[in-house]
Design an enzyme around this catalytic site. Sequence first.
Site, PDB file in Angstrom:
ATOM      1  N   LYS A 175       0.817  -1.191   0.000  1.00 15.92           N
ATOM      2  CA  LYS A 175       0.000   0.000   0.000  1.00 15.92           C
ATOM      3  C   LYS A 175       0.862   1.257   0.000  1.00 15.92           C
ATOM      4  O   LYS A 175       0.392   2.343  -0.287  1.00 15.92           O
ATOM      5  CB  LYS A 175      -0.866   0.027   1.277  1.00 15.92           C
ATOM      6  CG  LYS A 175      -1.786  -1.152   1.459  1.00 15.92           C
ATOM      7  CD  LYS A 175      -2.385  -1.079   2.873  1.00 15.92           C
ATOM      8  CE  LYS A 175      -3.017  -2.389   3.247  1.00 15.92           C
ATOM      9  NZ  LYS A 175      -3.428  -2.369   4.676  1.00 15.92           N
ATOM     10  N   GLY A 176       2.142   1.102   0.361  1.00 20.53           N
ATOM     11  CA  GLY A 176       3.011   2.243   0.652  1.00 20.53           C
ATOM     12  C   GLY A 176       3.152   3.275  -0.455  1.00 20.53           C
ATOM     13  O   GLY A 176       3.337   4.458  -0.178  1.00 20.53           O
ATOM     14  N   GLU A 186       7.732   2.486  -6.199  1.00 17.93           N
ATOM     15  CA  GLU A 186       7.879   2.095  -4.790  1.00 17.93           C
ATOM     16  C   GLU A 186       7.958   3.328  -3.898  1.00 17.93           C
ATOM     17  O   GLU A 186       8.389   4.390  -4.319  1.00 17.93           O
ATOM     18  CB  GLU A 186       9.187   1.292  -4.626  1.00 17.93           C
ATOM     19  CG  GLU A 186       8.980  -0.226  -4.595  1.00 17.93           C
ATOM     20  CD  GLU A 186       8.403  -0.714  -3.268  1.00 17.93           C
ATOM     21  OE1 GLU A 186       7.667   0.032  -2.600  1.00 17.93           O
ATOM     22  OE2 GLU A 186       8.692  -1.859  -2.905  1.00 17.93           O
ATOM     23  N   ASP A 187       7.559   3.148  -2.652  1.00 14.39           N
ATOM     24  CA  ASP A 187       7.726   4.206  -1.668  1.00 14.39           C
ATOM     25  C   ASP A 187       9.190   4.305  -1.235  1.00 14.39           C
ATOM     26  O   ASP A 187       9.771   5.372  -1.182  1.00 14.39           O
ATOM     27  CB  ASP A 187       6.818   3.976  -0.450  1.00 14.39           C
ATOM     28  CG  ASP A 187       6.891   2.554   0.116  1.00 14.39           C
ATOM     29  OD1 ASP A 187       7.642   1.710  -0.431  1.00 14.39           O
ATOM     30  OD2 ASP A 187       6.199   2.281   1.111  1.00 14.39           O
ATOM     31  N   ASP A 213      14.785  -0.419   0.532  1.00 20.22           N
ATOM     32  CA  ASP A 213      15.556  -0.560   1.772  1.00 20.22           C
ATOM     33  C   ASP A 213      16.635  -1.630   1.535  1.00 20.22           C
ATOM     34  O   ASP A 213      17.684  -1.344   0.958  1.00 20.22           O
ATOM     35  CB  ASP A 213      14.560  -0.931   2.876  1.00 20.22           C
ATOM     36  CG  ASP A 213      15.161  -1.039   4.257  1.00 20.22           C
ATOM     37  OD1 ASP A 213      16.234  -0.483   4.488  1.00 20.22           O
ATOM     38  OD2 ASP A 213      14.555  -1.689   5.130  1.00 20.22           O
ATOM     39  N   PHE A 244      13.835   4.856  10.533  1.00 18.76           N
ATOM     40  CA  PHE A 244      12.511   4.405  10.123  1.00 18.76           C
ATOM     41  C   PHE A 244      11.596   5.600   9.902  1.00 18.76           C
ATOM     42  O   PHE A 244      11.377   6.411  10.797  1.00 18.76           O
ATOM     43  CB  PHE A 244      11.906   3.444  11.150  1.00 18.76           C
ATOM     44  CG  PHE A 244      10.759   2.673  10.564  1.00 18.76           C
ATOM     45  CD1 PHE A 244      10.979   1.596   9.723  1.00 18.76           C
ATOM     46  CD2 PHE A 244       9.445   3.076  10.803  1.00 18.76           C
ATOM     47  CE1 PHE A 244       9.928   0.913   9.135  1.00 18.76           C
ATOM     48  CE2 PHE A 244       8.379   2.395  10.219  1.00 18.76           C
ATOM     49  CZ  PHE A 244       8.624   1.316   9.385  1.00 18.76           C
ATOM     50  N   VAL A 245      11.092   5.706   8.681  1.00 17.95           N
ATOM     51  CA  VAL A 245      10.281   6.869   8.314  1.00 17.95           C
ATOM     52  C   VAL A 245       8.823   6.484   8.056  1.00 17.95           C
ATOM     53  O   VAL A 245       8.525   5.348   7.686  1.00 17.95           O
ATOM     54  CB  VAL A 245      10.856   7.576   7.066  1.00 17.95           C
ATOM     55  CG1 VAL A 245      12.220   8.177   7.364  1.00 17.95           C
ATOM     56  CG2 VAL A 245      10.933   6.633   5.867  1.00 17.95           C
ATOM     57  N   ARG A 268       0.058   6.883   7.425  1.00 15.01           N
ATOM     58  CA  ARG A 268       0.119   6.983   5.967  1.00 15.01           C
ATOM     59  C   ARG A 268      -0.395   8.323   5.452  1.00 15.01           C
ATOM     60  O   ARG A 268      -0.016   8.795   4.399  1.00 15.01           O
ATOM     61  CB  ARG A 268      -0.723   5.870   5.311  1.00 15.01           C
ATOM     62  CG  ARG A 268      -0.193   4.467   5.530  1.00 15.01           C
ATOM     63  CD  ARG A 268      -0.903   3.507   4.593  1.00 15.01           C
ATOM     64  NE  ARG A 268      -0.796   2.115   4.988  1.00 15.01           N
ATOM     65  CZ  ARG A 268       0.218   1.305   4.662  1.00 15.01           C
ATOM     66  NH1 ARG A 268       1.216   1.755   3.940  1.00 15.01           N
ATOM     67  NH2 ARG A 268       0.231   0.054   5.063  1.00 15.01           N
TER      68      ARG A 268
HETATM   69  P1  IMP Z   1      13.070  -3.955   1.165  1.00 16.68           P
HETATM   70  O1  IMP Z   1      12.471  -5.200   0.566  1.00 16.68           O
HETATM   71  O2  IMP Z   1      13.937  -4.265   2.348  1.00 16.68           O
HETATM   72  O3  IMP Z   1      13.796  -3.105   0.147  1.00 16.68           O
HETATM   73  O4  IMP Z   1      11.894  -3.122   1.769  1.00 16.68           O
HETATM   74  C1  IMP Z   1      11.018  -2.469   0.997  1.00 16.68           C
HETATM   75  C2  IMP Z   1       9.711  -2.171   1.716  1.00 16.68           C
HETATM   76  O5  IMP Z   1       9.844  -2.116   3.131  1.00 16.68           O
HETATM   77  C3  IMP Z   1       9.274  -0.800   1.304  1.00 16.68           C
HETATM   78  O6  IMP Z   1       8.498  -0.854   0.140  1.00 16.68           O
HETATM   79  C4  IMP Z   1       8.468  -0.345   2.500  1.00 16.68           C
HETATM   80  O7  IMP Z   1       7.132  -0.723   2.363  1.00 16.68           O
HETATM   81  C5  IMP Z   1       9.087  -1.047   3.674  1.00 16.68           C
HETATM   82  N1  IMP Z   1       9.999  -0.134   4.410  1.00 16.68           N
HETATM   83  C6  IMP Z   1      11.346  -0.130   4.431  1.00 16.68           C
HETATM   84  N2  IMP Z   1      11.846   0.858   5.184  1.00 16.68           N
HETATM   85  C7  IMP Z   1      10.770   1.524   5.655  1.00 16.68           C
HETATM   86  C8  IMP Z   1      10.622   2.687   6.504  1.00 16.68           C
HETATM   87  O8  IMP Z   1      11.571   3.342   6.964  1.00 16.68           O
HETATM   88  N3  IMP Z   1       9.335   3.050   6.757  1.00 16.68           N
HETATM   89  C9  IMP Z   1       8.248   2.407   6.264  1.00 16.68           C
HETATM   90  N4  IMP Z   1       8.342   1.336   5.472  1.00 16.68           N
HETATM   91  C10 IMP Z   1       9.584   0.891   5.173  1.00 16.68           C
HETATM   92 MG    MG Z   2       6.433  -0.778  -0.010  1.00 13.60          MG
END
Ligand code: IMP
Ligand code: MG
Length: 179
Positions: free
Chosen positions: A42-43, A98-99, A102, A151-152, A164
Amino acid sequence: MDKDLSRILISQKEIEQKVNELGKQISGDYQGKELLLVCVLKGSIIFISDLMRAISIPVIFDTIAVSSYGDQTKSSGVVRLIKDLDEDITDKHVLIVEDIVDSGLTVQYLKKMLEQRGPLSVKVCTLLDKRERRVHDQRPDYFGFIIPDEFVVGYGMDYDEKYRQLPYVGVLDTKIYKE
Ligand code: IMP
Ligand code: MG
């Protein structure tokens, strides 16, 4: 500012300017091409809503949902497909929106899955790039801001489904998730 935040990282105004820049860049790069924007639920829902209105070429829109987070602040290390695309992406240019990228795991999983379906291209546009946490070698083709390892929330991003709706990106106070 919301009381659960320690500070605002990116203001509403800064986001607006950056989204407009990204929209222009994408419109130029995909000129004359058929572009499918993929909203990763949903992000990225708020980001993609603004981004698609900043794009001047025709686009089509679809959604996909994956999960790797649950309600924690750290990735589980496993990505699960929750909702697939509705559209056939064969012979289309796909842009995953993507939002935040990470560890890179989600984007790696999505790219690999969509590339198997015969698209003309698969690229990634992320609002935020938490580059220092990258484990999987993923470089977004478009990014708004590189951010530190904090963490944001806000502008679509949540902690435990909350925050959100905030119109800016803020750092969540660590006392909220360490309680
Ligand atoms: P990744 O698979 O580790 O790259 O994580 C990606 C997903 O984790 C993002 O699309 C976000 O939904 C969530 N995410 C990672 N860091 C944060 C954060 O700081 N705040 C909120 N959601 C996060
Ligand atoms: Mg996401």
